[in-house]
Design an enzyme around this catalytic site. Structure first.
Site, mmCIF file in Angstrom:
data_model
loop_
_atom_site.group_PDB
_atom_site.id
_atom_site.type_symbol
_atom_site.label_atom_id
_atom_site.label_comp_id
_atom_site.label_asym_id
_atom_site.label_seq_id
_atom_site.Cartn_x
_atom_site.Cartn_y
_atom_site.Cartn_z
ATOM 1 N N TRP A 55 -3.378 -24.574 -5.758
ATOM 2 C CA TRP A 55 -2.879 -25.857 -5.514
ATOM 3 C C TRP A 55 -1.863 -26.386 -6.330
ATOM 4 O O TRP A 55 -0.888 -27.160 -5.815
ATOM 5 C CB TRP A 55 -4.290 -26.926 -5.186
ATOM 6 C CG TRP A 55 -4.981 -26.276 -4.173
ATOM 7 C CD1 TRP A 55 -6.168 -25.878 -4.086
ATOM 8 C CD2 TRP A 55 -4.658 -26.355 -2.685
ATOM 9 N NE1 TRP A 55 -6.574 -25.539 -2.966
ATOM 10 C CE2 TRP A 55 -5.889 -25.783 -1.928
ATOM 11 C CE3 TRP A 55 -3.510 -26.814 -1.891
ATOM 12 C CZ2 TRP A 55 -5.765 -25.655 -0.567
ATOM 13 C CZ3 TRP A 55 -3.552 -26.661 -0.640
ATOM 14 C CH2 TRP A 55 -4.646 -26.023 0.107
ATOM 15 N N ASP A 80 -4.200 -34.357 -9.500
ATOM 16 C CA ASP A 80 -4.603 -33.975 -8.124
ATOM 17 C C ASP A 80 -6.109 -33.920 -8.363
ATOM 18 O O ASP A 80 -6.574 -32.784 -9.154
ATOM 19 C CB ASP A 80 -3.956 -32.563 -7.481
ATOM 20 C CG ASP A 80 -4.778 -32.079 -6.173
ATOM 21 O OD1 ASP A 80 -5.510 -32.804 -5.890
ATOM 22 O OD2 ASP A 80 -4.337 -31.215 -5.737
ATOM 23 N N LYS A 108 -13.620 -33.913 0.503
ATOM 24 C CA LYS A 108 -14.380 -32.991 -0.384
ATOM 25 C C LYS A 108 -15.690 -33.825 -0.802
ATOM 26 O O LYS A 108 -16.572 -33.360 -0.610
ATOM 27 C CB LYS A 108 -13.529 -32.330 -1.531
ATOM 28 C CG LYS A 108 -12.694 -31.550 -0.634
ATOM 29 C CD LYS A 108 -11.859 -30.486 -1.823
ATOM 30 C CE LYS A 108 -10.659 -30.015 -1.423
ATOM 31 N NZ LYS A 108 -10.472 -29.207 -0.390
HETATM 32 C C1 LIG Z 1 -7.028 -29.059 -5.382
HETATM 33 C C2 LIG Z 1 -6.515 -29.539 -4.028
HETATM 34 N N1 LIG Z 1 -5.414 -29.897 -3.828
HETATM 35 C C3 LIG Z 1 -4.957 -30.029 -2.633
HETATM 36 C C4 LIG Z 1 -5.399 -29.611 -1.651
HETATM 37 C C5 LIG Z 1 -4.938 -29.640 -0.297
HETATM 38 O O1 LIG Z 1 -5.483 -30.866 0.321
HETATM 39 P P1 LIG Z 1 -5.012 -31.366 1.816
HETATM 40 O O2 LIG Z 1 -5.487 -30.267 2.898
HETATM 41 O O3 LIG Z 1 -5.761 -32.653 2.085
HETATM 42 O O4 LIG Z 1 -3.789 -31.320 2.132
HETATM 43 C C6 LIG Z 1 -6.818 -28.981 -1.690
HETATM 44 C C7 LIG Z 1 -7.389 -28.427 -0.413
HETATM 45 O O5 LIG Z 1 -8.467 -27.716 -0.481
HETATM 46 C C8 LIG Z 1 -7.419 -28.879 -2.856
HETATM 47 O O6 LIG Z 1 -8.351 -28.311 -3.060
#
Ligand SMILES: Cc1ncc(COP(=O)(O)O)c(C=O)c1O
Length: 275
Positions: free
Chosen positions: A99, A169, A193
């Protein structure tokens, strides 16, 4: 009904009490004769739901008065783009998993970020040690990191020190443990989550960052934090039912004891929306 175990990272288990209250109110919200799904987002009734969601979350985070909460859409993935669009294009990135790599890749679409630390060569088995000094370039508009790497399972157990605004994040560990927001310029998380259903993205940030846009002119209005901060998350139609469900999850967390660890000045009452 026997409820299934669900160990998905997200969308993941919601507190049963929150689901049951939402179900009880689905058709007739608190005796108002309509569902939140049908309610105008500009109505007093929805404003009360939004204000409650915001104030409860602020309480859980012991949010100082110079911080604000936004309920947005587009997921954490949209924040990968909004952060460099709003804070500046030369951000410093610590990449500790898939991510954070995606966040960096998106920042490269917007400008020229710098990857200052990565564990890619070792397949993301660790995060930087707390004692390690991160080489943030002078003048970097922010330092970005991912508090928990959902896929690789590596998690920061400390907050990195930064002389520039710290951006995190927190998608996969937001509200899973107490958070002192004060070292952060901005925190973002997809709600799905820990905090609510998919479709809601939570942004918590310093008002000085959220309320005054200093990015380039080409950034569309809807992608500016300022737009949403000034409209109290009601610039356009928000994910109304999702925000309601988040508020029920916040109530549930508060009922478990909540977190009140940091003595901070009381927050001003939420302002009434005029639009
Ligand atoms: C740490 C992290 N950042 C970003 C995301 C992406 O999130 P979204 O699907 O809400 O764009 C996720 C999704 O699992 C994640 O675990």
């Amino acid at each position: 009904m026997s409820r299934k175990h669900n160990f998905n990272a997200g969308p993941s288990t919601l507190p049963l009490a929150a689901l049951e209250k939402a179900a009880a109110n689905l058709v007739d919200h608190e005796g108002l004769g309509l569902s939140v799904l049908e309610m105008s987002h500009r109505s007093k009734d929805f404003e009360a739901i939004l204000a409650h969601a915001k104030e409860t979350l602020a309480g859980l985070l012991s949010l100082p008065a110079d911080y604000d909460v936004l309920f947005l859409q587009g997921g954490a993935s949209q924040q990968f783009a909004m952060v460099p669009m709003n804070l500046g294009s030369g951000g410093a990135y610590v990449t500790t998993g898939a991510w954070s790599q995606k966040a960096l890749a998106e920042a490269k679409v917007v400008g020229e970020p710098v990857e200052i630390w990565t564990d890619k060569a070792d397949n993301f088995r660790k995060v930087p040690a707390e004692s390690e000094a991160l080489a943030v370039p002078a003048g970097a508009p922010f330092l970005h990191y991912t508090t928990n790497n959902t896929i690789f399972g590596t998690q920061f157990h400390y907050v990195p020190k930064a002389s520039v605004p710290l951006v995190a994040d927190m998608s996969s560990d937001f509200l899973s443990r107490p958070i002192d927001v004060r070292p952060f310029g901005l925190i973002y998380a997809g709600a799905q989550k820990n905090a609510g259903p998919s479709g809601v993205t939570i942004v918590v940030g310093r008002k000085s960052i959220l309320e005054s846009f200093a990015g380039p002119k080409w950034v569309p209005t809807i992608l500016r934090y300022e737009t949403h901060a000034k409209a109290d998350s009601l610039y356009n139609t928000p994910p109304t039912f999702g925000i309601y469900l988040c508020s029920l999850v916040f109530d549930w967390i508060r009922a478990q004891g909540g977190w009140r660890r940091w003595p901070v000045a009381p927050r001003p009452r939420p302002r009434a929306s005029t639009t």
